[in-house]
Write a protein that holds these residues in place. Structure first.
Motif, PDB file in Angstrom:
ATOM      1  N   THR A 127      -8.934   7.629   3.214  1.00 36.15           N
ATOM      2  CA  THR A 127      -8.301   6.487   2.560  1.00 36.15           C
ATOM      3  C   THR A 127      -6.836   6.786   2.266  1.00 36.15           C
ATOM      4  O   THR A 127      -6.443   7.955   2.124  1.00 36.15           O
ATOM      5  CB  THR A 127      -9.015   6.125   1.244  1.00 36.15           C
ATOM      6  N   ASP A 128      -6.035   5.723   2.168  1.00 41.90           N
ATOM      7  CA  ASP A 128      -4.614   5.919   1.836  1.00 41.90           C
ATOM      8  C   ASP A 128      -4.435   5.927   0.326  1.00 41.90           C
ATOM      9  O   ASP A 128      -5.411   5.882  -0.439  1.00 41.90           O
ATOM     10  CB  ASP A 128      -3.754   4.855   2.511  1.00 41.90           C
ATOM     11  N   SER A 129      -3.177   5.970  -0.113  1.00 40.77           N
ATOM     12  CA  SER A 129      -2.873   6.073  -1.554  1.00 40.77           C
ATOM     13  C   SER A 129      -3.346   4.860  -2.346  1.00 40.77           C
ATOM     14  O   SER A 129      -3.554   4.946  -3.565  1.00 40.77           O
ATOM     15  CB  SER A 129      -1.369   6.267  -1.756  1.00 40.77           C
ATOM     16  N   SER A 130      -3.548   3.718  -1.673  1.00 39.90           N
ATOM     17  CA  SER A 130      -4.011   2.517  -2.366  1.00 39.90           C
ATOM     18  C   SER A 130      -5.527   2.402  -2.367  1.00 39.90           C
ATOM     19  O   SER A 130      -6.091   1.458  -2.925  1.00 39.90           O
ATOM     20  CB  SER A 130      -3.411   1.265  -1.713  1.00 39.90           C
ATOM     21  N   GLY A 131      -6.213   3.363  -1.711  1.00 41.25           N
ATOM     22  CA  GLY A 131      -7.667   3.346  -1.671  1.00 41.25           C
ATOM     23  C   GLY A 131      -8.240   2.615  -0.470  1.00 41.25           C
ATOM     24  O   GLY A 131      -9.463   2.487  -0.348  1.00 41.25           O
ATOM     25  N   GLN A 132      -7.386   2.129   0.427  1.00 40.12           N
ATOM     26  CA  GLN A 132      -7.861   1.407   1.610  1.00 40.12           C
ATOM     27  C   GLN A 132      -8.431   2.385   2.639  1.00 40.12           C
ATOM     28  O   GLN A 132      -7.825   3.417   2.929  1.00 40.12           O
ATOM     29  CB  GLN A 132      -6.711   0.606   2.229  1.00 40.12           C
ATOM     30  N   LEU A 133      -9.595   2.034   3.205  1.00 40.57           N
ATOM     31  CA  LEU A 133     -10.221   2.881   4.212  1.00 40.57           C
ATOM     32  C   LEU A 133      -9.391   2.858   5.498  1.00 40.57           C
ATOM     33  O   LEU A 133      -9.151   1.806   6.073  1.00 40.57           O
ATOM     34  CB  LEU A 133     -11.648   2.406   4.500  1.00 40.57           C
ATOM     35  N   ILE A 134      -8.981   4.033   5.949  1.00 39.09           N
ATOM     36  CA  ILE A 134      -8.148   4.145   7.148  1.00 39.09           C
ATOM     37  C   ILE A 134      -8.975   4.589   8.353  1.00 39.09           C
ATOM     38  O   ILE A 134      -8.802   4.083   9.463  1.00 39.09           O
ATOM     39  CB  ILE A 134      -7.000   5.155   6.918  1.00 39.09           C
ATOM     40  N   GLY A 164       2.215  10.419   5.422  1.00 36.16           N
ATOM     41  CA  GLY A 164       2.017  10.295   3.983  1.00 36.16           C
ATOM     42  C   GLY A 164       0.775  11.026   3.536  1.00 36.16           C
ATOM     43  O   GLY A 164       0.106  11.705   4.318  1.00 36.16           O
ATOM     44  N   GLN A 165       0.465  10.884   2.260  1.00 37.11           N
ATOM     45  CA  GLN A 165      -0.694  11.563   1.695  1.00 37.11           C
ATOM     46  C   GLN A 165      -1.949  10.712   1.852  1.00 37.11           C
ATOM     47  O   GLN A 165      -1.932   9.501   1.627  1.00 37.11           O
ATOM     48  CB  GLN A 165      -0.473  11.868   0.215  1.00 37.11           C
ATOM     49  N   TYR A 166      -3.050  11.370   2.227  1.00 32.60           N
ATOM     50  CA  TYR A 166      -4.326  10.687   2.397  1.00 32.60           C
ATOM     51  C   TYR A 166      -5.415  11.422   1.604  1.00 32.60           C
ATOM     52  O   TYR A 166      -5.309  12.629   1.357  1.00 32.60           O
ATOM     53  CB  TYR A 166      -4.704  10.611   3.880  1.00 32.60           C
ATOM     54  N   ASN A 167      -6.427  10.653   1.228  1.00 30.22           N
ATOM     55  CA  ASN A 167      -7.540  11.205   0.466  1.00 30.22           C
ATOM     56  C   ASN A 167      -8.792  11.250   1.337  1.00 30.22           C
ATOM     57  O   ASN A 167      -8.993  10.385   2.203  1.00 30.22           O
ATOM     58  CB  ASN A 167      -7.802  10.354  -0.784  1.00 30.22           C
ATOM     59  N   PHE A 168      -9.650  12.235   1.077  1.00 29.78           N
ATOM     60  CA  PHE A 168     -10.841  12.453   1.893  1.00 29.78           C
ATOM     61  C   PHE A 168     -12.084  12.617   1.019  1.00 29.78           C
ATOM     62  O   PHE A 168     -12.059  13.345   0.032  1.00 29.78           O
ATOM     63  CB  PHE A 168     -10.659  13.700   2.767  1.00 29.78           C
TER      64      PHE A 168
END
Length: 219
Positions: A127-134, A164-168
C-alpha cells in the motif's frame, strides 16, 4: 546576578554531597564502632558473639553486593563497547531487518521477506502512504519461517509505481484460517549510532533507523 546564584547553587550542592558522604558508613568505620562497643560493654551483659558475627556478616553481604554491582557495571560497559565495534563493521553491508515499510527508488526494486509463523499460502499487500492498495503479491504455498522475495515496483495494473515509501503486510493460510505474518525489508547500512540509553541503532538505506537487535541477516 545569575553568576552569583549559580555559585551559591553549586556550593549548596557540594555541601549536600559532602554531608551525604559523611553519613556513609565504611567497613573501617563499622569495625571501629564494634571495637568501641566491645571496650565499653557492660561486664554483666557482654555482647553476644553470635550477634557480633551476624552484624559482621550483614555488613560483608552489603559490601559484597556493592562490589558485585560494580563488576556487572564494568562488564556491561565492556559488552556495549564490543557490540558497538561489531555494529560499526556493518556499515556498507546489506542487512535484513524487521520492517513493514521501505522506500522505492525510481525504476528500482525492494528486497523483502516474510517470516511466517506456520506453513501455508503467503499473500503480501503493498500500500502507498494513503493506504491505497498498489500491489497484491501471491507467493504461493510456503513453509514456516523466512521467505525472501523482491517487489519489482510494478503495481496491479502493470505500471511502474512512483518512487516513495510503501507499506507491506502479509498473511499466511487460506480464508478464515489465515493469520498475520511478520514483514522484513533489506537495505544498506549507512551509519551506526548509540542512543541515550546505550542501545545501538543502525541507519538503513530506504528503511530508516532500526535497532541493532532487529537484524536478522547480514550480506
Amino acid at each position: 546576578m545569575s553568576a552569583i546564584g549559580s555559585v551559591g547553587s553549586n556550593s549548596s550542592t557540594n555541601n549536600v554531597t559532602s554531608a551525604l558522604q559523611a553519613q556513609t558508613l565504611t567497613q573501617n568505620d563499622f569495625l571501629k564502632l564494634m571495637t568501641s562497643q566491645l571496650k565499653n560493654q557492660d561486664p554483666l551483659k557482654p555482647l553476644d558473639n553470635s550477634e557480633f558475627v551476624s552484624q559482621m556478616a550483614q555488613f560483608s553481604t552489603v559490601s559484597g553486593i556493592q562490589n558485585l554491582q560494580n563488576s556487572f557495571s564494568t562488564l556491561a560497559s565492556s559488552l556495549s563497547s564490543g557490540q558497538a565495534l561489531q555494529a560499526s563493521s556493518l556499515v556498507g553491508h546489506n542487512v535484513l531487518t524487521s520492517s513493514s515499510k521501505a522506500v522505492l527508488s525510481t525504476g528500482g526494486k525492494i528486497s523483502l521477506a516474510v517470516d511466517a509463523p506456520a506453513s501455508g499460502n503467503v499473500i503480501v499487500n503493498v500500500t502507498d502512504s494513503s493506504g491505497q492498495l498498489i500491489r497484491r503479491i501471491d507467493l504461493g504455498a510456503q513453509a514456516s519461517g523466512l521467505t525472501q522475495f523482491q517487489w519489482d515496483g510494478i503495481d496491479n495494473n502493470g505500471a511502474a509505481a512512483p518512487a516513495g515509501q510503501y507499506n507491506f503486510t502479509a498473511t499466511v493460510g487460506t480464508g478464515s484460517q489465515s493469520q498475520a505474518a511478520t514483514m522484513l525489508a533489506a537495505g544498506k547500512v549507512n551509519s551506526v549510532s548509540l542512543d541515550s540509553s546505550g542501545a545501538l541503532n543502525l541507519s538503513v538505506d530506504g528503511i530508516g533507523s532500526v535497532a541493532f537487535s532487529t537484524i536478522r541477516q547480514i550480506s
